[in-house]
Motif scaffolding. Structure first.
Motif, PDB file in Angstrom:
ATOM      1  N   MET A   1     -17.566 -19.761 -25.257  1.00 45.84           N
ATOM      2  CA  MET A   1     -16.980 -18.484 -25.656  1.00 45.84           C
ATOM      3  C   MET A   1     -17.851 -17.784 -26.689  1.00 45.84           C
ATOM      4  N   THR A   2     -18.431 -18.591 -27.596  1.00 47.09           N
ATOM      5  CA  THR A   2     -19.309 -18.038 -28.620  1.00 47.09           C
ATOM      6  C   THR A   2     -20.533 -17.382 -27.986  1.00 47.09           C
ATOM      7  N   LEU A   3     -21.087 -18.020 -26.942  1.00 47.46           N
ATOM      8  CA  LEU A   3     -22.248 -17.482 -26.240  1.00 47.46           C
ATOM      9  C   LEU A   3     -21.907 -16.135 -25.590  1.00 47.46           C
ATOM     10  N   ILE A   4     -20.733 -16.056 -24.987  1.00 51.09           N
ATOM     11  CA  ILE A   4     -20.311 -14.800 -24.348  1.00 51.09           C
ATOM     12  C   ILE A   4     -20.196 -13.687 -25.390  1.00 51.09           C
ATOM     13  N   LYS A   5     -19.614 -14.004 -26.527  1.00 50.11           N
ATOM     14  CA  LYS A   5     -19.494 -13.011 -27.600  1.00 50.11           C
ATOM     15  C   LYS A   5     -20.873 -12.575 -28.090  1.00 50.11           C
ATOM     16  N   TYR A   6     -21.795 -13.526 -28.206  1.00 49.94           N
ATOM     17  CA  TYR A   6     -23.143 -13.211 -28.659  1.00 49.94           C
ATOM     18  C   TYR A   6     -23.841 -12.281 -27.662  1.00 49.94           C
ATOM     19  N   MET A   7     -23.728 -12.605 -26.371  1.00 49.98           N
ATOM     20  CA  MET A   7     -24.366 -11.788 -25.340  1.00 49.98           C
ATOM     21  C   MET A   7     -23.743 -10.397 -25.296  1.00 49.98           C
ATOM     22  N   THR A   8     -22.436 -10.334 -25.465  1.00 48.96           N
ATOM     23  CA  THR A   8     -21.760  -9.032 -25.472  1.00 48.96           C
ATOM     24  C   THR A   8     -22.227  -8.189 -26.643  1.00 48.96           C
ATOM     25  N   ALA A   9     -22.374  -8.836 -27.795  1.00 47.65           N
ATOM     26  CA  ALA A   9     -22.854  -8.132 -28.986  1.00 47.65           C
ATOM     27  C   ALA A   9     -24.279  -7.615 -28.776  1.00 47.65           C
ATOM     28  N   CYS A  10     -25.128  -8.424 -28.139  1.00 51.29           N
ATOM     29  CA  CYS A  10     -26.521  -8.026 -27.883  1.00 51.29           C
ATOM     30  C   CYS A  10     -26.584  -6.842 -26.929  1.00 51.29           C
ATOM     31  N   VAL A  11     -25.801  -6.919 -25.860  1.00 49.30           N
ATOM     32  CA  VAL A  11     -25.774  -5.820 -24.891  1.00 49.30           C
ATOM     33  C   VAL A  11     -25.264  -4.540 -25.554  1.00 49.30           C
ATOM     34  N   SER A  12     -24.221  -4.670 -26.351  1.00 50.37           N
ATOM     35  CA  SER A  12     -23.665  -3.504 -27.039  1.00 50.37           C
ATOM     36  C   SER A  12     -24.690  -2.888 -27.983  1.00 50.37           C
ATOM     37  N   ALA A  13     -25.439  -3.734 -28.667  1.00 55.10           N
ATOM     38  CA  ALA A  13     -26.464  -3.240 -29.599  1.00 55.10           C
ATOM     39  C   ALA A  13     -27.559  -2.484 -28.852  1.00 55.10           C
ATOM     40  N   VAL A  14     -27.969  -3.009 -27.697  1.00 55.95           N
ATOM     41  CA  VAL A  14     -29.005  -2.342 -26.899  1.00 55.95           C
ATOM     42  C   VAL A  14     -28.514  -0.989 -26.397  1.00 55.95           C
ATOM     43  N   VAL A  15     -27.278  -0.942 -25.914  1.00 55.12           N
ATOM     44  CA  VAL A  15     -26.712   0.317 -25.410  1.00 55.12           C
ATOM     45  C   VAL A  15     -26.615   1.348 -26.537  1.00 55.12           C
ATOM     46  N   LEU A  16     -26.178   0.920 -27.717  1.00 54.90           N
ATOM     47  CA  LEU A  16     -26.093   1.824 -28.856  1.00 54.90           C
ATOM     48  C   LEU A  16     -27.478   2.349 -29.241  1.00 54.90           C
ATOM     49  N   TRP A  17     -28.473   1.473 -29.174  1.00 55.01           N
ATOM     50  CA  TRP A  17     -29.853   1.882 -29.479  1.00 55.01           C
ATOM     51  C   TRP A  17     -30.343   2.919 -28.462  1.00 55.01           C
ATOM     52  N   MET A  18     -30.046   2.700 -27.180  1.00 56.40           N
ATOM     53  CA  MET A  18     -30.438   3.638 -26.132  1.00 56.40           C
ATOM     54  C   MET A  18     -29.729   4.980 -26.311  1.00 56.40           C
ATOM     55  N   PHE A  19     -28.455   4.933 -26.727  1.00 55.03           N
ATOM     56  CA  PHE A  19     -27.702   6.155 -26.990  1.00 55.03           C
ATOM     57  C   PHE A  19     -28.307   6.908 -28.175  1.00 55.03           C
ATOM     58  N   PHE A  20     -28.686   6.178 -29.207  1.00 50.62           N
ATOM     59  CA  PHE A  20     -29.319   6.772 -30.383  1.00 50.62           C
ATOM     60  C   PHE A  20     -30.632   7.441 -29.994  1.00 50.62           C
ATOM     61  N   LYS A  21     -31.455   6.768 -29.180  1.00 52.15           N
ATOM     62  CA  LYS A  21     -32.752   7.306 -28.758  1.00 52.15           C
ATOM     63  C   LYS A  21     -32.572   8.578 -27.934  1.00 52.15           C
ATOM     64  N   ALA A  22     -31.509   8.632 -27.125  1.00 49.29           N
ATOM     65  CA  ALA A  22     -31.267   9.797 -26.283  1.00 49.29           C
ATOM     66  C   ALA A  22     -30.879  11.030 -27.101  1.00 49.29           C
ATOM     67  N   GLY A  23     -30.388  10.818 -28.311  1.00 49.25           N
ATOM     68  CA  GLY A  23     -29.960  11.934 -29.151  1.00 49.25           C
ATOM     69  C   GLY A  23     -31.007  12.407 -30.138  1.00 49.25           C
ATOM     70  N   ARG A  24     -32.212  11.856 -30.070  1.00 48.26           N
ATOM     71  CA  ARG A  24     -33.257  12.241 -31.006  1.00 48.26           C
ATOM     72  C   ARG A  24     -33.823  13.609 -30.653  1.00 48.26           C
ATOM     73  N   THR A  25     -34.520  14.220 -31.583  1.00 50.04           N
ATOM     74  CA  THR A  25     -35.333  15.409 -31.314  1.00 50.04           C
ATOM     75  C   THR A  25     -36.777  15.044 -31.625  1.00 50.04           C
ATOM     76  N   ASN A  26     -37.671  15.472 -30.762  1.00 50.02           N
ATOM     77  CA  ASN A  26     -39.076  15.123 -30.952  1.00 50.02           C
ATOM     78  C   ASN A  26     -39.937  16.266 -30.438  1.00 50.02           C
ATOM     79  N   VAL A  27     -40.860  16.730 -31.266  1.00 53.60           N
ATOM     80  CA  VAL A  27     -41.788  17.774 -30.866  1.00 53.60           C
ATOM     81  C   VAL A  27     -43.175  17.155 -30.736  1.00 53.60           C
ATOM     82  N   VAL A  28     -43.710  17.167 -29.536  1.00 53.17           N
ATOM     83  CA  VAL A  28     -45.052  16.644 -29.294  1.00 53.17           C
ATOM     84  C   VAL A  28     -46.053  17.786 -29.488  1.00 53.17           C
ATOM     85  N   GLN A  29     -46.985  17.605 -30.405  1.00 53.89           N
ATOM     86  CA  GLN A  29     -48.015  18.612 -30.658  1.00 53.89           C
ATOM     87  C   GLN A  29     -49.119  18.460 -29.612  1.00 53.89           C
TER      88      GLN A  29
END
Length: 251
Positions: A1-29
């Motif tokens: 059960m602990t392993l499942i919770k750990y994997m769920t936490a990791c997946v959630s962290a990755v998804v949150l990171w991807m969501f954060f990256k999608a909301g960035r603004t970036n100007v390429v010179q």
């Protein structure tokens, strides 16, 4: 059960990171060399933004590129379900930078195109659809030709009316639609979007072509990763891009 919770936490962290990256603004010179560029255009800049979709353009992005001389929207300003007040807000913010040109994207035509056209007319946006905008500076002109999504029937012969002397810039939404254009050898450089850079890339695995400058048909072609996302508001390995492109006559 602990392993499942750990994997769920990791997946959630990755998804949150991807969501954060999608909301960035970036100007390429960027610097774009156009050998036949008239002298008054030396050092002038274009702000290119594509694939806005559902995003609101923040004031902070406008501040970063306020010195640009021209704005070009490379299609998919919106998608189905985006309210008109948000579309108008984004356009008005882009107008703070300079004159705005637009080419249709495949998602734009899911909206009421007649109503959108009226909105563009009210806001002074120039729609390039099998047409040419004469960018004037100091009495000299650089033509910018545009064609939107191929579902709007790209005029393959649209470049034949342009004199063969002087530079020519080309804008379209889907870079694959260049195959339909006759006289491509007249083009000095082209700007496009549509692919989102694949939006989610794991190594070389991705549903779309990576962004960047490409050598196509003998001229430089920019494929932008775009500003927004489609289907899922997530990005990985294909960062948000807008582009401040400075024109040069020589390297």
């Amino acid at each position: 059960m602990t392993l499942i919770k750990y994997m769920t936490a990791c997946v959630s962290a990755v998804v949150l990171w991807m969501f954060f990256k999608a909301g960035r603004t970036n100007v390429v010179q960027e610097e774009l060399t156009v050998p036949s560029l008239p002298d008054p255009f030396e050092g002038k800049s274009i702000f290119f933004i594509s694939d806005i979709h559902r995003r609101r353009i923040p004031v902070s992005l406008i501040r970063k590129v306020r010195g640009a001389d021209l704005v070009i929207i490379g299609g998919d300003l919106l998608e189905k379900g985006v309210p008109y007040p948000r579309i108008r807000l984004n356009i008005r913010r882009l107008k703070q930078i300079g004159p705005v040109l637009f080419v249709w994207g495949n998602n734009d035509i899911e909206k009421n195109t007649g109503q959108l056209q009226r909105l563009f007319e009210e806001e002074g946006v120039v729609v390039l659809e099998n047409s040419i905008y004469s960018w004037d500076a100091g009495g000299r002109v650089v033509p910018i030709a545009g064609a939107g999504s191929n579902t709007l029937s790209v005029d393959r012969f649209m470049l034949q009316s342009i004199p063969k002397t002087g530079p020519l810039l080309f804008v379209l939404h889907d870079p694959a639609d260049l195959q339909y254009i006759e006289g491509r050898n007249r083009i000095d450089a082209a700007l496009s979007g549509h692919t989102h850079g694949g939006q989610i890339r794991i190594g070389k695995l991705s549903p779309g072509e990576p962004g960047g400058w490409k050598d196509r048909y003998g001229f430089p072609l920019l494929i932008s990763n775009g500003f927004g996302t489609t289907k899922l508001p997530l990005r990985l390995g294909a960062p948000v891009e807008t582009h401040l492109i400075k024109l040069r006559s020589r390297t």
